[in-house]
Motif scaffolding. Structure first.
Motif, PDB file in Angstrom:
ATOM      1  N   GLY A  35       0.732  -0.965   0.201  1.00  6.68           N
ATOM      2  CA  GLY A  35      -0.076  -0.060   0.129  1.00  6.68           C
ATOM      3  C   GLY A  35       0.827   1.090  -0.126  1.00  6.68           C
ATOM      4  O   GLY A  35       1.970   1.231   0.207  1.00  6.68           O
ATOM      5  N   ILE A  48     -10.362  -2.664   3.108  1.00  5.98           N
ATOM      6  CA  ILE A  48     -10.497  -1.449   2.725  1.00  5.98           C
ATOM      7  C   ILE A  48     -11.498  -0.705   3.747  1.00  5.98           C
ATOM      8  O   ILE A  48     -12.397  -1.399   4.015  1.00  5.98           O
ATOM      9  CB  ILE A  48     -10.971  -1.471   1.432  1.00  5.98           C
ATOM     10  N   TRP A 107      -6.923   2.424   2.115  1.00  9.20           N
ATOM     11  CA  TRP A 107      -6.386   0.885   1.963  1.00  9.20           C
ATOM     12  C   TRP A 107      -5.798   0.660   3.207  1.00  9.20           C
ATOM     13  O   TRP A 107      -4.930   1.432   3.801  1.00  9.20           O
ATOM     14  CB  TRP A 107      -5.256   0.923   0.836  1.00  9.20           C
ATOM     15  N   TYR A 138     -13.513  -3.305  -4.279  1.00 11.16           N
ATOM     16  CA  TYR A 138     -13.550  -1.970  -4.756  1.00 11.16           C
ATOM     17  C   TYR A 138     -13.824  -1.267  -5.798  1.00 11.16           C
ATOM     18  O   TYR A 138     -14.287  -0.196  -6.158  1.00 11.16           O
ATOM     19  CB  TYR A 138     -11.808  -1.672  -4.384  1.00 11.16           C
ATOM     20  N   LEU A 162      -4.510   1.513  -4.441  1.00  7.65           N
ATOM     21  CA  LEU A 162      -3.490   0.753  -3.717  1.00  7.65           C
ATOM     22  C   LEU A 162      -2.228   1.470  -3.293  1.00  7.65           C
ATOM     23  O   LEU A 162      -1.570   1.504  -2.183  1.00  7.65           O
ATOM     24  CB  LEU A 162      -3.333  -0.575  -4.375  1.00  7.65           C
TER      25      LEU A 162
END
Length: 763
Positions: free
Chosen positions: A3, A470, A481, A526, A544
């Motif tokens: 991330g 998430i 994230w 997502y 991300l």
């Protein structure tokens, strides 16, 4: 998966985890958050504390004798097993119950606050799994909002619509002149959001409103419920008398010619019948300021003056959710809507009605409705559902709910993932008896709460920092994230992995997992969210990499029910009439003595569920400032707030002096239902005759082997009534508890709530 900046979302804020040598050393608040919550600090020492469940465990008596041993729940030690053994045992019990008794005999217990993560959302995961094996008995409504969720769609709009459409703080800052908060406006509640609280709004917003000259009036028995606004006026009414107080305001509007007849004629139905009740034409009792003052315990002139000020200024009325968590809890919400309609300011900039402005962080955010990722739960083939109310002690008994007559199912197995019924449910001694009725109790949780200690099969679940996910609440500023920061503690597994293991044993693994890995699910959810969003969002890989996706503000400023006010025919409400229903023909048609067809005053003392309560003090149980519900009560922030290890309780100095209680003393609070210990905090910021304590102290019986044991730690649900608000909604009535309090002079019992249970070897 990797991330961007390494954020994680919790219900009380967004943080950057700091990790050294595999251990969490700090959670640093997001740099943009103007009012970050301190609760994050509790995660640091709480995540791997002794209360953490490290291995699957089974109650010793259940391992020896199965369901015949259920009286041992909460009393017996546990045996740690391998994952395969524990899952085999849980799967056999689920299969046995559905074959022998049907899927309606399985209660899928869960509450939605287990994690801010939208995929690893324990409630969604559990319900999806149970639907895959044939369904389950569900719950309807919530402890927080049981009466409101049933009533408000009948008279105004659903609570979900109202929560997402509240007038924006920015509009209030520009246009509001008077903010009247029934039940206060505690910013401590707004630390949290259902899918996260990425940017805390309420406390800074209150400061801006005050700086802009907005005057605040707190109508309620606790001054501290509006501490965040310096100089706020306080009208200290008796608990549970808000409906009577509002009736007195309404009567003043009528007699002074201040009720907005045009708005009432265009936008409401049923006002005429209500007006006859209000003026006494219907029953011979005028609900004037003098009548209301005698009930609410304030001066009649206070009511008259406030009514005139509300009519003479751009006024926002807010109804705290706590008002409807009491017997006849439907009435203050209904009367609040009616009073706002009589003022005629609904749909105006800075005026009108709010329902729970300080309940969650997203209230009044003004952001677009971007629904965060949602795990599809599938269809439940079982149509049995209960309100959050009594069930286990009364299988087969009938009850009224929302105009229907229903029967409680015969529950043989409880499967719970996320949540803590020994925090949420009222009358814990009664709950303990009920909890020993089902044949099997399965609990998935990261921590040894009382609910886990009262289970048969305990499956250790990960926390949010131990998995990718998430976060994001509808109306919040960011989707986040949540990159995994830590290895799981002990042998903990994700709820999804636990349930996939059970699904494999029950032959529904493909249906449950959808053939996707966790990583594939996160991308799918997502992208579905992005596709449905009313604003542009980055693709998954960009999200991300960045770690965040920001939701833009709404332009122009959001105003609740503005379109309806302008054109009631073109923009009708989702009520049966399309108008605000001051009088509801449908509710009147139900023929319920405790909830007729328009707002009425009903004395709480007349409620049959409170028969026998004779304590002279009224106990209010509020949301805590130092945790979310009972989450991380074992963490540093919550523990530092305790007095001699007990939850603090506010007491007026006069009530304390009459009982020989000093500041910092440990006291015993009791009534016919039970008793608990707490630490006394003397304050003149509470009305005489009233006590206030936060909910969420982990249940800690002094003698677990004895039913009715004293709670050592300060759980107010030892004394709260387990009775419905009315036959309409059957909501939670926790705010209607009468008690006595005394100084506790015996040796203080130890606090054992945060210790794991005793473990023994395999029998």
């Amino acid at each position: 998966m990797s991330g961007g900046d390494g954020f994680t979302a919790t219900h009380w804020g967004v943080y950057r985890p700091r990790v050294a040598d595999g251990r969490l050393t700090a959670l640093d608040p997001a740099p943009w958050d103007a009012a970050p919550s301190a609760i994050g600090r509790s995660v640091v020492d709480g995540i791997d504390a002794p209360a953490r469940i490290r291995r699957p465990a089974v109650r010793e008596g259940f391992l020896r004798h199965g369901p015949a041993s259920r009286d041992g729940r909460g009393r017996e030690p546990f045996v740690e097993l391998s994952w395969d053994e524990a899952l085999d045992l849980a799967a056999r019990e689920l299969d046995r119950v559905r074959r022998e008794h049907g899927n309606a005999a399985i209660f899928g217990g869960s509450y939605g606050w287990a994690s801010a993560g939208r995929f690893h959302h324990a409630q969604s995961q559990l319900h999806r799994f149970l639907n895959c094996i044939g369904g389950y008995t569900a719950h309807s409504d919530t402890y927080s909002l049981g009466a409101g969720r049933v009533l408000m769609p009948r008279i105004l709009a659903s609570m979900d619509d109202l929560m997402l459409s509240q007038t924006a703080w920015s509009s209030l800052e520009k246009h509001c002149e008077l903010f009247v908060a029934f039940g206060g406006l505690p910013a401590r509640n707004a630390q949290v959001g259902s899918g996260g609280a990425s940017d805390h709004l309420v406390k800074p917003a209150l400061g801006r409103l005050a700086a802009a000259g907005v005057r605040f009036v707190n109508v309620g028995p606790v001054r501290h419920d509006l501490d965040d606004v310096a100089g706020a006026e306080w009208i200290a009414i008796r608990p549970g008398t808000d409906t009577a107080f509002m009736l007195g305001l309404a009567h003043t509007l009528v007699t002074d010619g201040l009720a907005d007849g045009d708005f009432l004629a265009r936008c409401t139905v049923g006002y005429g019948e209500f007006r006859r009740y209000l003026t006494g034409e219907a029953d011979g009792v005028a609900k004037d300021a003098g009548w209301a003052a005698a009930i609410a315990g304030v001066a009649a002139e206070t009511i008259v003056t406030l009514a005139r000020r509300m009519a003479g200024n751009r006024t926002m009325m807010n109804l705290a959710w706590s008002l409807q968590r009491a017997v006849h809890g439907e009435q203050p919400f209904w009367m609040g809507v009616t009073l706002a309609a009589m003022l005629g300011q609904i749909g105006t900039p800075g005026g009108g009605l709010g329902v729970g402005y300080s309940v969650m962080n997203t209230m009044g955010s003004g952001r677009r409705r971007v629904t965060g990722p949602r795990l599809p739960q599938g269809r439940n083939p079982v149509d049995t559902a209960i309100p959050v109310a009594d069930m286990l002690l009364n299988p087969g008994a009938s009850y009224r709910y929302n105009g229907q007559t229903r029967r409680y199912p015969d529950i043989r197995l409880v499967h719970w993932a996320g949540g803590n019924a020994f925090h949420h449910h009222q009358d814990i001694n009664r709950l303990v008896r009920a909890w020993r009725r089902p044949e099997t109790v399965i609990v998935q949780d990261p921590f040894w709460t009382a609910q886990a200690k009262f289970a048969d099969i305990v499956l250790p679940a990960t926390t949010a920092l131990e998995r990718d996910d998430i976060g994001g609440a509808t109306g919040d500023r960011f989707l986040v994230w949540m990159a995994r920061a830590l290895d799981p503690v002990g042998e903990a597994r994700d709820d999804h992995a636990i349930l996939a293991g059970l699904a494999r044993r029950l032959g529904v693994e493909d249906a449950f997992t959808g053939g996707l890995t966790t990583e594939e699910w996160l991308e799918r959810l997502y992208e579905e969210c992005r596709f449905n969003a009313p604003v542009p969002l980055p693709d998954f890989r960009s999200f991300l990499a960045a770690g965040l996706a920001e939701i833009p503000l709404v332009e122009p400023e959001k105003i609740l029910l503005q379109a309806f006010r302008a054109d009631p025919d073109g923009s009708p409400l989702p009520t049966p009439s399309g108008r605000i229903e001051i009088g509801s023909a449908i509710i009147a048609g139900f023929g319920l003595p405790d909830c007729p067809g328009h707002p009425v005053w009903r004395d709480p003392a007349d409620h049959p569920g409170l028969a026998g309560d004779d304590g002279p003090l009224h106990l209010l149980s509020c949301q805590p400032a130092t945790r979310l519900h009972s989450q991380y009560d074992h963490g540093a922030v919550s523990r530092e707030s305790k007095i001699a290890g007990r939850e603090p309780i506010r007491i007026h100095p006069g009530d304390a002096a009459a009982r020989g209680i000093g500041d910092g003393d440990v006291v015993r609070v009791f009534n016919r239902r039970g008793a608990f210990l707490a630490g006394a905090v003397l304050t003149d910021g509470i009305r005489p005759g009233v006590l206030q304590i936060a909910t969420g102290a982990w249940y800690d019986p002094v003698d677990p082997a004895t039913d009715g044991s004293l709670d050592a730690h300060g759980n107010p649900n030892m004394v709260t009534p387990d009775t419905g608000t009315s036959a309409l909604a059957q909501g939670c009535s926790a705010q209607s508890a009468l008690v006595e309090v005394e100084r506790f002079t015996a040796p203080l019992p130890p606090i054992r709530a945060f210790q794991p249970p005793r473990f023994v070897g395999r029998p």
